[in-house]
Design a protein around this motif. Structure first.
Motif, PDB file in Angstrom:
ATOM      1  N   VAL A  95      13.835   0.511  -1.271  1.00 38.81           N
ATOM      2  CA  VAL A  95      12.527   0.872  -0.717  1.00 38.81           C
ATOM      3  C   VAL A  95      12.339   2.387  -0.765  1.00 38.81           C
ATOM      4  O   VAL A  95      11.294   2.894  -1.192  1.00 38.81           O
ATOM      5  N   GLY A  96      13.372   3.121  -0.352  1.00 41.76           N
ATOM      6  CA  GLY A  96      13.275   4.585  -0.282  1.00 41.76           C
ATOM      7  C   GLY A  96      12.927   5.209  -1.624  1.00 41.76           C
ATOM      8  O   GLY A  96      12.060   6.092  -1.706  1.00 41.76           O
ATOM      9  N   ALA A 106       4.390   1.615   0.766  1.00 42.43           N
ATOM     10  CA  ALA A 106       5.062   0.770   1.758  1.00 42.43           C
ATOM     11  C   ALA A 106       4.205  -0.444   2.092  1.00 42.43           C
ATOM     12  O   ALA A 106       4.695  -1.580   2.145  1.00 42.43           O
ATOM     13  N   VAL A 107       2.919  -0.212   2.280  1.00 41.06           N
ATOM     14  CA  VAL A 107       2.010  -1.325   2.573  1.00 41.06           C
ATOM     15  C   VAL A 107       1.964  -2.272   1.374  1.00 41.06           C
ATOM     16  O   VAL A 107       2.030  -3.497   1.512  1.00 41.06           O
ATOM     17  N   PRO A 163       3.107   7.416  -0.243  1.00 42.52           N
ATOM     18  CA  PRO A 163       4.252   6.646   0.242  1.00 42.52           C
ATOM     19  C   PRO A 163       3.841   5.559   1.236  1.00 42.52           C
ATOM     20  O   PRO A 163       4.392   4.449   1.208  1.00 42.52           O
ATOM     21  N   VAL A 164       2.875   5.869   2.088  1.00 41.76           N
ATOM     22  CA  VAL A 164       2.420   4.857   3.047  1.00 41.76           C
ATOM     23  C   VAL A 164       1.750   3.710   2.297  1.00 41.76           C
ATOM     24  O   VAL A 164       1.990   2.529   2.580  1.00 41.76           O
ATOM     25  N   ALA A 193       9.602  -3.264  -4.635  1.00 40.86           N
ATOM     26  CA  ALA A 193       9.939  -2.020  -3.940  1.00 40.86           C
ATOM     27  C   ALA A 193      10.306  -0.914  -4.926  1.00 40.86           C
ATOM     28  O   ALA A 193       9.894   0.229  -4.767  1.00 40.86           O
ATOM     29  N   ASP A 221       4.253  -2.735  -0.945  1.00 39.23           N
ATOM     30  CA  ASP A 221       5.517  -3.483  -1.027  1.00 39.23           C
ATOM     31  C   ASP A 221       5.468  -4.697  -0.110  1.00 39.23           C
ATOM     32  O   ASP A 221       5.787  -5.820  -0.521  1.00 39.23           O
ATOM     33  N   SER A 222       5.053  -4.466   1.123  1.00 37.08           N
ATOM     34  CA  SER A 222       5.048  -5.560   2.099  1.00 37.08           C
ATOM     35  C   SER A 222       4.096  -6.660   1.659  1.00 37.08           C
ATOM     36  O   SER A 222       4.436  -7.854   1.712  1.00 37.08           O
ATOM     37  N   LEU A 232       9.334   4.877  -2.309  1.00 32.27           N
ATOM     38  CA  LEU A 232       8.485   5.775  -1.518  1.00 32.27           C
ATOM     39  C   LEU A 232       8.491   7.181  -2.102  1.00 32.27           C
ATOM     40  O   LEU A 232       7.457   7.849  -2.152  1.00 32.27           O
ATOM     41  N   GLY A 244       5.518  -1.827  -6.914  1.00 30.02           N
ATOM     42  CA  GLY A 244       4.762  -1.237  -5.795  1.00 30.02           C
ATOM     43  C   GLY A 244       4.308   0.171  -6.127  1.00 30.02           C
ATOM     44  O   GLY A 244       3.116   0.460  -6.202  1.00 30.02           O
TER      45      GLY A 244
END
Ligand SMILES: Nc1ncnc2c1ncn2[C@@H]1O[C@H](COP(=O)(O)OP(=O)(O)OP(=O)(O)O)[C@@H](O)[C@H]1O
Ligand SMILES: [Mg+2]
Lengths: 260, 253
Positions: free
Chosen positions: A199-200, A161-162, A157-158, A97, A164-165, A203, A101
């Protein structure tokens, strides 16, 4: 050769770096100015969103999956030295994160997107399509640069996020199948230790990296030399510049976000 | 009316324009001839502000135009009066042919609806001898001559007052070249547009021109009505229009 030759060379180098910095700053300023002035070319923006965001998903996903898996193996091996193997889930999550990422995602997008933007705009430049835009009363900064820069800044950022997951999922797969973790415990450890800002911050980094990638693609494309060689050089410069800037920005942002 | 006074432009050590002075009256068709690489395209681009001249004045209707120093609104109003066919057509390859032709009609002030713009594009394509089926192709799917004609259709789509044609008939078969020559003549006489055309094709010169100017050595070597062209004693013009290898214009071999 005189003794001053190396000095002169160094002087030239410094001057050219300063000049380039000035040109990039001016270009950035022009981009931001164009961003807030109408008209806005929605169709170009949607097209850029598709090209930059959606079509980068496979690359970013694959990168994250393998990185998450490798990370789990490494942390397990490292953790075993302190009999702390149980940290694997939380360190994988934090590492993905906060750092891997955004950074690896950013570098992959730099390779994919900065190059294609620079090649496309560079080709438009050398085939006079950019000139043609101007004669049709259309500002190339608004029509070409703004949609791409905006799309990259919003979609990175999207993508992060993807990524990271998927990275965390890669760690989970390795953890459960190769390192004999209990699936439920792995997930619980991940969720319990991960904080919002882990996480933030990633992003936010992603948004900055996306901006840099598209900006470098557009800048080098718009300033492409003539002919196929010129476009080739512009493409190469865009990828190199975007990658180096991502790594430098990553350090600075990490300092800003996490240094005590 | 277009007036150029003592225009200079160099690219590094390459002096391209070295004091070009030329006037084009309103509603006149001016044809620029001259050897390859003498700066004809650079001349047209300077007027449009795509190339910034090193020195000299460019006036349109008595008003000086200076690319970067003009305000944004003034520059847009200025460009709205122009149409330009680029030497390499310069069609946008990400757009379909009709979207290229209708580009100005789809964007900017006074824009038309999509259907209207498309109808107008198809009409313009027909005028340059392209069938409606071509409208939905992408530029890369056209032949060189078809691209050129689509570029021409784009240049005239919004009925500009001043039109620049950079080699409109190069790469066309003789019949199609004849059609295009007629079209350009028609645009000038019927629509009253002012045209500047660059061409190497002497048939075209005679079909299109009211006046001819010959660019050589960075300056206007000769200019006059097309009717006087054959009678001029100027050896440069004579060599050029008769395509002789021997003469004052040295052919590097
Ligand atoms: N952007 C540019 N950068 C550097 N040199 C240029 C540029 N544009 C044109 N030139 C140079 O200017 C000179 C004139 O070019 P131009 O394209 O105007 O020639 P031309 O008269 O249109 O020739 P042709 O009939 O072959 O089209 C050439 O030597 C060309 O190399
Ligand atoms: Mg030319």
């Amino acid at each position: 050769m005189s003794v001053t030759a190396p000095l002169a060379w160094l002087g030239h180098l410094v001057l050219s770096i300063l000049a380039e910095t000035g040109r990039v700053s001016r270009f950035t300023g022009a981009t931001l100015a164009a961003l807030v002035r109408p008209p806005f070319y929605a169709r170009e923006f949607l097209h850029a969103l598709l090209q930059i965001g959606w079509l980068s998903l496979p690359v970013v996903g694959m990168t994250a999956l393998f990185t998450g898996g490798a990370l789990a193996l490494q942390i397990y091996a490292g953790g075993a030295r302190f009999s702390a193997e149980s940290v694997v889930p939380s360190i994988v999550a934090i590492g993905m994160a906060r750092e891997l990422g955004p950074v690896l995602g950013g570098l992959m997008v730099a390779a994919r997107v900065a190059s294609s933007i620079a090649a496309e705009i560079g080709t438009m430049k050398v085939t006079e399509q950019v000139d043609a835009l101007v004669t049709l009363s259309t500002d190339p900064m608004k029509y070409l640069t703004v949609p791409r820069v905006l799309a990259a800044t919003l979609s990175m950022p999207v993508l992060v996020a993807v990524g990271d997951s998927i990275g965390i999922f890669g760690g989970y797969l390795v953890g459960v199948n190769r390192l004999d973790f209990n699936g439920a415990t792995y997930i619980k450890n991940t969720v319990d230790f991960l904080q919002f800002w882990d996480v933030g911050s990633g992003l936010v980094k992603g948004a900055v990296f996306g901006f840099l990638v598209a900006l470098m693609g557009c800048y080098h494309g718009m300033n492409s030399g003539r002919g196929a060689q010129g476009v080739g050089r512009a493409t190469k410069s865009a990828v190199v510049a975007a990658s180096v800037l991502i790594l430098a920005a990553n350090y600075l942002l990490t300092e800003a976000f996490f240094s005590a | 009316m277009i007036r150029l006074t003592d225009l200079h432009k160099s690219f590094g050590a390459n002096r391209v324009l070295a004091g070009v002075t030329l006037e084009v009256a309103r509603g006149e068709s001016m044809v620029i001839i001259g050897g390859s690489g003498t700066g004809k395209s650079v001349l047209l681009k300077s007027i449009l502000g795509l190339v910034t001249p090193d020195a000299g004045r460019i006036e349109i209707d008595g008003q000086e135009v200076a690319g970067a120093r003009m305000g944004r609104a003034a520059r847009e109003a200025f460009l709205a009066r122009f149409g330009m066919l680029f030497q390499g057509a310069a069609l946008f390859d990400s757009l379909k042919v009709w979207e290229n032709v209708a580009f100005r009609l789809l964007h900017g002030p006074g824009k038309l609806s999509k259907a209207e713009a498309r109808d107008r594009a198809i009409d313009r394509l027909r005028r340059v001898g392209l069938r409606p089926e071509v409208a939905d192709l992408y530029p890369a799917e056209l032949s060189g001559g078809m691209q050129k004609r689509a570029g021409l259709a784009r240049a005239i789509a919004a009925n500009p007052e001043i039109i620049f044609f950079d080699e409109p008939t190069t790469g066309l078969d003789p019949i199609m070249a004849g059609v295009i020559n007629e079209l350009i003549r028609e645009i000038v006489t019927e629509m009253g547009a002012t045209a500047m055309t660059i061409t190497h094709d002497m048939t075209s010169v005679r079909a299109i021109a009211d006046r001819v100017a010959m660019l050589h050595g960075g300056q206007i070597r000769w200019t006059g009505p097309v009717a006087d062209m054959d009678a001029t004693p100027d050896p440069y013009v004579q060599q050029f229009i008769h395509g002789r290898a021997e003469g004052p214009i040295a052919a590097v071999r």
